[in-house]
Motif scaffolding. Structure first.
Motif, mmCIF file in Angstrom:
data_model
loop_
_atom_site.group_PDB
_atom_site.id
_atom_site.type_symbol
_atom_site.label_atom_id
_atom_site.label_comp_id
_atom_site.label_asym_id
_atom_site.label_seq_id
_atom_site.Cartn_x
_atom_site.Cartn_y
_atom_site.Cartn_z
ATOM 1 N N ILE A 131 59.032 22.005 -14.143
ATOM 2 C CA ILE A 131 57.948 21.365 -14.413
ATOM 3 C C ILE A 131 56.598 22.228 -14.769
ATOM 4 O O ILE A 131 56.639 23.306 -13.657
ATOM 5 C CB ILE A 131 57.523 20.300 -13.665
ATOM 6 C CG1 ILE A 131 58.411 19.328 -13.471
ATOM 7 C CG2 ILE A 131 56.075 19.759 -13.941
ATOM 8 C CD1 ILE A 131 58.324 18.123 -12.223
ATOM 9 N N GLU A 132 55.995 22.460 -15.891
ATOM 10 C CA GLU A 132 55.085 23.657 -15.996
ATOM 11 C C GLU A 132 53.741 23.251 -15.068
ATOM 12 O O GLU A 132 53.444 21.972 -14.867
ATOM 13 C CB GLU A 132 54.645 23.797 -17.311
ATOM 14 C CG GLU A 132 55.874 24.568 -18.160
ATOM 15 C CD GLU A 132 55.387 24.940 -19.637
ATOM 16 O OE1 GLU A 132 54.145 24.959 -19.844
ATOM 17 O OE2 GLU A 132 56.122 24.910 -20.281
ATOM 18 N N GLY A 155 52.498 28.174 -13.817
ATOM 19 C CA GLY A 155 53.728 28.521 -13.133
ATOM 20 C C GLY A 155 54.590 27.436 -13.315
ATOM 21 O O GLY A 155 54.548 26.524 -14.325
ATOM 22 N N PHE A 156 55.754 27.347 -12.673
ATOM 23 C CA PHE A 156 56.662 26.352 -12.641
ATOM 24 C C PHE A 156 56.939 25.720 -11.228
ATOM 25 O O PHE A 156 56.869 26.553 -9.967
ATOM 26 C CB PHE A 156 57.923 27.072 -12.984
ATOM 27 C CG PHE A 156 57.987 27.594 -14.485
ATOM 28 C CD1 PHE A 156 57.655 26.742 -15.548
ATOM 29 C CD2 PHE A 156 58.288 29.008 -14.586
ATOM 30 C CE1 PHE A 156 57.439 27.399 -16.931
ATOM 31 C CE2 PHE A 156 58.232 29.573 -15.921
ATOM 32 C CZ PHE A 156 57.868 28.608 -17.044
ATOM 33 N N HIS A 172 57.707 26.159 -5.912
ATOM 34 C CA HIS A 172 56.649 26.643 -6.915
ATOM 35 C C HIS A 172 56.511 28.068 -6.985
ATOM 36 O O HIS A 172 56.430 28.699 -6.226
ATOM 37 C CB HIS A 172 55.369 25.867 -6.553
ATOM 38 C CG HIS A 172 54.178 26.160 -7.467
ATOM 39 N ND1 HIS A 172 53.121 26.593 -6.964
ATOM 40 C CD2 HIS A 172 54.074 25.813 -8.824
ATOM 41 C CE1 HIS A 172 52.161 26.518 -8.143
ATOM 42 N NE2 HIS A 172 52.951 26.464 -9.296
ATOM 43 N N ILE A 173 56.608 28.469 -8.328
ATOM 44 C CA ILE A 173 56.308 29.774 -8.682
ATOM 45 C C ILE A 173 55.083 30.088 -9.587
ATOM 46 O O ILE A 173 55.029 29.488 -10.344
ATOM 47 C CB ILE A 173 57.669 30.372 -9.613
ATOM 48 C CG1 ILE A 173 59.046 30.428 -8.958
ATOM 49 C CG2 ILE A 173 57.496 31.865 -9.681
ATOM 50 C CD1 ILE A 173 59.159 29.897 -7.659
ATOM 51 N N GLU A 174 54.038 30.762 -9.127
ATOM 52 C CA GLU A 174 52.703 30.696 -9.847
ATOM 53 C C GLU A 174 52.830 32.223 -10.297
ATOM 54 O O GLU A 174 52.876 32.990 -9.360
ATOM 55 C CB GLU A 174 51.926 30.244 -8.916
ATOM 56 C CG GLU A 174 50.317 30.127 -9.659
ATOM 57 C CD GLU A 174 49.608 29.414 -9.089
ATOM 58 O OE1 GLU A 174 48.738 28.447 -9.462
ATOM 59 O OE2 GLU A 174 49.202 29.573 -7.691
ATOM 60 N N PHE A 175 52.274 32.620 -11.427
ATOM 61 C CA PHE A 175 51.927 33.845 -11.929
ATOM 62 C C PHE A 175 50.516 33.970 -12.101
ATOM 63 O O PHE A 175 49.819 33.533 -12.853
ATOM 64 C CB PHE A 175 52.657 34.022 -13.438
ATOM 65 C CG PHE A 175 54.107 33.213 -13.461
ATOM 66 C CD1 PHE A 175 55.154 33.922 -13.066
ATOM 67 C CD2 PHE A 175 54.221 32.054 -13.982
ATOM 68 C CE1 PHE A 175 56.338 33.568 -12.900
ATOM 69 C CE2 PHE A 175 55.399 31.550 -13.909
ATOM 70 C CZ PHE A 175 56.635 32.414 -13.218
ATOM 71 N N GLY A 176 50.060 34.989 -11.277
ATOM 72 C CA GLY A 176 48.667 34.960 -10.957
ATOM 73 C C GLY A 176 48.066 33.751 -10.490
ATOM 74 O O GLY A 176 48.761 33.280 -9.371
ATOM 75 N N LEU A 177 47.027 33.379 -10.890
ATOM 76 C CA LEU A 177 46.485 32.062 -10.384
ATOM 77 C C LEU A 177 46.419 31.260 -11.747
ATOM 78 O O LEU A 177 46.075 30.065 -11.534
ATOM 79 C CB LEU A 177 45.265 32.127 -9.848
ATOM 80 C CG LEU A 177 45.345 32.721 -8.199
ATOM 81 C CD1 LEU A 177 43.748 32.757 -7.958
ATOM 82 C CD2 LEU A 177 46.019 31.956 -7.343
ATOM 83 N N ALA A 178 47.120 31.170 -12.783
ATOM 84 C CA ALA A 178 46.704 30.553 -13.928
ATOM 85 C C ALA A 178 47.927 29.530 -14.330
ATOM 86 O O ALA A 178 47.645 28.404 -14.662
ATOM 87 C CB ALA A 178 46.964 31.539 -15.158
#
Length: 161
Positions: A68-69, A95-96, A87-93
């Motif tokens: 889930i995006e 993730g999945f 939960h994987i988050e890329f920066g703070l913008a």
């Protein structure tokens, strides 16, 4: 922390794993911040999406949506209350997130393994057989981090307000 690593030419990947969600006990979450090169950060969403889609057959008992995006600050609207998730988050913008149906089958090192593969680290890192550094070395690393982080730490400013 984001600004500190940005000044070093790095992006951050955040990994949040929540497995104990029993409302009667203390819930526990593990959040890791991993600084990575811009090159690794640009490839990370594709790698993690594929890894979640491939691996969730082992964790899911039903046909739940696998990957889930998420966007900044909307994670809690994407998962049911009191469900374990990764939960994987890329920066703070963006993730999945994936809700974990079967925590007994979930690989607790899942996200670490994906990053190790993406970064091309040695095989012994992949299987968790890395040597640990002694307490003295770890204390030195903490001291070095604190020296760099001091100029970015905003908490002391709260005490002077």
């Amino acid at each position: 922390v984001l600004q500190m690593f940005a000044d070093q030419g790095k992006d951050c990947i955040f990994i949040e794993t929540v497995l104990d969600v029993d409302p009667l006990t203390r819930s526990h979450a593990l959040v890791e911040c991993i600084p990575v090169s811009h090159s690794v950060a640009s490839k990370a969403p594709m790698y993690f999406k594929k890894a979640i889609d491939d691996a969730t057959n082992d964790w899911s008992q039903h046909a739940s949506k696998r990957c889930i995006e998420t966007e900044s600050r909307n994670l809690q609207r994407k998962i049911p209350p009191n469900f374990p998730y990764v939960h994987i988050e890329f920066g703070l913008a963006s993730g999945f997130v994936h809700v974990i149906d079967d925590i007994k089958e979930f690989d607790r090192l899942f996200a670490r393994r994906v990053l190790i593969g993406l970064m091309g680290l040695p095989e012994e890192h992949m299987h968790g057989r890395i040597s640990t550094e002694g307490e003295g070395v770890q204390r030195q690393w903490v001291h070095e981090f604190q020296k760099v982080y001091t100029t970015y730490d905003w908490v002391p400013q709260l005490h002077h307000s």
